[in-house]
Design a protein around this motif. Structure first.
Motif, PDB file in Angstrom:
ATOM      1  N   GLN A  32       0.817  -1.205   0.000  1.00  0.00           N
ATOM      2  CA  GLN A  32       0.000   0.000   0.000  1.00  0.00           C
ATOM      3  C   GLN A  32       0.855   1.262   0.000  1.00  0.00           C
ATOM      4  O   GLN A  32       0.512   2.242  -0.652  1.00  0.00           O
ATOM      5  CB  GLN A  32      -0.942  -0.019   1.201  1.00  0.00           C
ATOM      6  CG  GLN A  32      -1.971   1.098   1.159  1.00  0.00           C
ATOM      7  CD  GLN A  32      -2.870   1.116   2.371  1.00  0.00           C
ATOM      8  OE1 GLN A  32      -2.402   0.938   3.486  1.00  0.00           O
ATOM      9  NE2 GLN A  32      -4.147   1.327   2.159  1.00  0.00           N
ATOM     10  N   HIS A  53      -8.211   3.506   0.103  1.00  0.00           N
ATOM     11  CA  HIS A  53      -9.145   2.533   0.653  1.00  0.00           C
ATOM     12  C   HIS A  53      -8.381   1.496   1.477  1.00  0.00           C
ATOM     13  O   HIS A  53      -7.272   1.106   1.116  1.00  0.00           O
ATOM     14  CB  HIS A  53      -9.893   1.808  -0.469  1.00  0.00           C
ATOM     15  CG  HIS A  53     -10.689   2.727  -1.332  1.00  0.00           C
ATOM     16  ND1 HIS A  53     -12.043   2.896  -1.191  1.00  0.00           N
ATOM     17  CD2 HIS A  53     -10.318   3.551  -2.356  1.00  0.00           C
ATOM     18  CE1 HIS A  53     -12.473   3.760  -2.081  1.00  0.00           C
ATOM     19  NE2 HIS A  53     -11.446   4.182  -2.800  1.00  0.00           N
ATOM     20  N   GLY A  54      -8.994   1.024   2.546  1.00  0.00           N
ATOM     21  CA  GLY A  54      -8.438  -0.067   3.329  1.00  0.00           C
ATOM     22  C   GLY A  54      -8.845  -1.395   2.714  1.00  0.00           C
ATOM     23  O   GLY A  54      -9.600  -1.450   1.742  1.00  0.00           O
ATOM     24  N   ASP A  56     -10.923  -3.367   3.766  1.00  0.00           N
ATOM     25  CA  ASP A  56     -12.374  -3.529   3.901  1.00  0.00           C
ATOM     26  C   ASP A  56     -13.147  -2.726   2.852  1.00  0.00           C
ATOM     27  O   ASP A  56     -14.373  -2.767   2.801  1.00  0.00           O
ATOM     28  CB  ASP A  56     -12.837  -3.133   5.302  1.00  0.00           C
ATOM     29  CG  ASP A  56     -12.558  -1.681   5.650  1.00  0.00           C
ATOM     30  OD1 ASP A  56     -12.019  -0.931   4.803  1.00  0.00           O
ATOM     31  OD2 ASP A  56     -12.856  -1.289   6.791  1.00  0.00           O
ATOM     32  N   LYS A  58     -13.447   0.493   2.650  1.00  0.00           N
ATOM     33  CA  LYS A  58     -13.823   1.818   3.126  1.00  0.00           C
ATOM     34  C   LYS A  58     -12.679   2.810   2.929  1.00  0.00           C
ATOM     35  O   LYS A  58     -11.512   2.446   3.055  1.00  0.00           O
ATOM     36  CB  LYS A  58     -14.193   1.773   4.606  1.00  0.00           C
ATOM     37  CG  LYS A  58     -15.443   0.982   4.869  1.00  0.00           C
ATOM     38  CD  LYS A  58     -15.776   0.989   6.343  1.00  0.00           C
ATOM     39  CE  LYS A  58     -17.015   0.146   6.607  1.00  0.00           C
ATOM     40  NZ  LYS A  58     -17.309   0.055   8.037  1.00  0.00           N
ATOM     41  N   ARG A  60     -10.139   5.276   3.996  1.00  0.00           N
ATOM     42  CA  ARG A  60      -9.489   5.504   5.288  1.00  0.00           C
ATOM     43  C   ARG A  60      -8.664   6.778   5.306  1.00  0.00           C
ATOM     44  O   ARG A  60      -8.235   7.229   6.353  1.00  0.00           O
ATOM     45  CB  ARG A  60      -8.643   4.307   5.697  1.00  0.00           C
ATOM     46  CG  ARG A  60      -7.443   4.030   4.840  1.00  0.00           C
ATOM     47  CD  ARG A  60      -6.619   2.892   5.428  1.00  0.00           C
ATOM     48  NE  ARG A  60      -5.290   2.851   4.877  1.00  0.00           N
ATOM     49  CZ  ARG A  60      -4.240   3.514   5.343  1.00  0.00           C
ATOM     50  NH1 ARG A  60      -4.372   4.287   6.384  1.00  0.00           N
ATOM     51  NH2 ARG A  60      -3.068   3.416   4.761  1.00  0.00           N
ATOM     52  N   MET A  61      -8.445   7.370   4.124  1.00  0.00           N
ATOM     53  CA  MET A  61      -7.668   8.606   4.040  1.00  0.00           C
ATOM     54  C   MET A  61      -8.004   9.295   2.732  1.00  0.00           C
ATOM     55  O   MET A  61      -8.232   8.633   1.725  1.00  0.00           O
ATOM     56  CB  MET A  61      -6.168   8.272   4.081  1.00  0.00           C
ATOM     57  CG  MET A  61      -5.258   9.478   4.055  1.00  0.00           C
ATOM     58  SD  MET A  61      -3.517   8.987   4.136  1.00  0.00           S
ATOM     59  CE  MET A  61      -3.177   8.695   2.414  1.00  0.00           C
ATOM     60  N   ARG A  62      -8.034  10.617   2.764  1.00  0.00           N
ATOM     61  CA  ARG A  62      -8.200  11.365   1.517  1.00  0.00           C
ATOM     62  C   ARG A  62      -7.437  12.673   1.630  1.00  0.00           C
ATOM     63  O   ARG A  62      -7.382  13.285   2.686  1.00  0.00           O
ATOM     64  CB  ARG A  62      -9.668  11.566   1.170  1.00  0.00           C
ATOM     65  CG  ARG A  62     -10.421  12.488   2.061  1.00  0.00           C
ATOM     66  CD  ARG A  62     -11.933  12.497   1.851  1.00  0.00           C
ATOM     67  NE  ARG A  62     -12.352  12.678   0.488  1.00  0.00           N
ATOM     68  CZ  ARG A  62     -13.496  12.212   0.002  1.00  0.00           C
ATOM     69  NH1 ARG A  62     -14.333  11.560   0.773  1.00  0.00           N
ATOM     70  NH2 ARG A  62     -13.825  12.416  -1.237  1.00  0.00           N
TER      71      ARG A  62
END
Length: 74
Positions: A32, A53-54, A56, A58, A60-62
């Motif tokens: 990653q 994205h993680g 999962d 979702k 997780r950071m932007r």
């Protein structure tokens, strides 16, 4: 695909850097961290948002590297 946000997302055992609406990733990476570095460079170059994205799925950071739609001046 300029002006399309950049996503870093898991794909199997790899991490893909892919533009919104694209059928193929612009690059794929073993971890990653490498994908985030590549995605950041791409987002900065085109002044768009980077979404990470993680596993999962979702976000997780932007980070925004250009026009931030949530930026409020005043």
């Amino acid at each position: 695909m300029a002006n399309k946000n950049v996503h870093v997302a898991p794909h199997g055992d790899k991490w893909h850097v892919i533009r919104e609406g694209a059928n193929q990733p612009s690059s794929q990476h073993d971890d990653q961290e490498q994908a985030i570095a590549a995605g950041t460079a791409e987002a900065k170059q085109d002044k768009v948002e980077l979404l990470v994205h993680g596993r999962d799925g979702k976000i997780r950071m932007r980070n925004s590297y250009g026009h931030d739609p949530r930026d409020v001046k005043g």
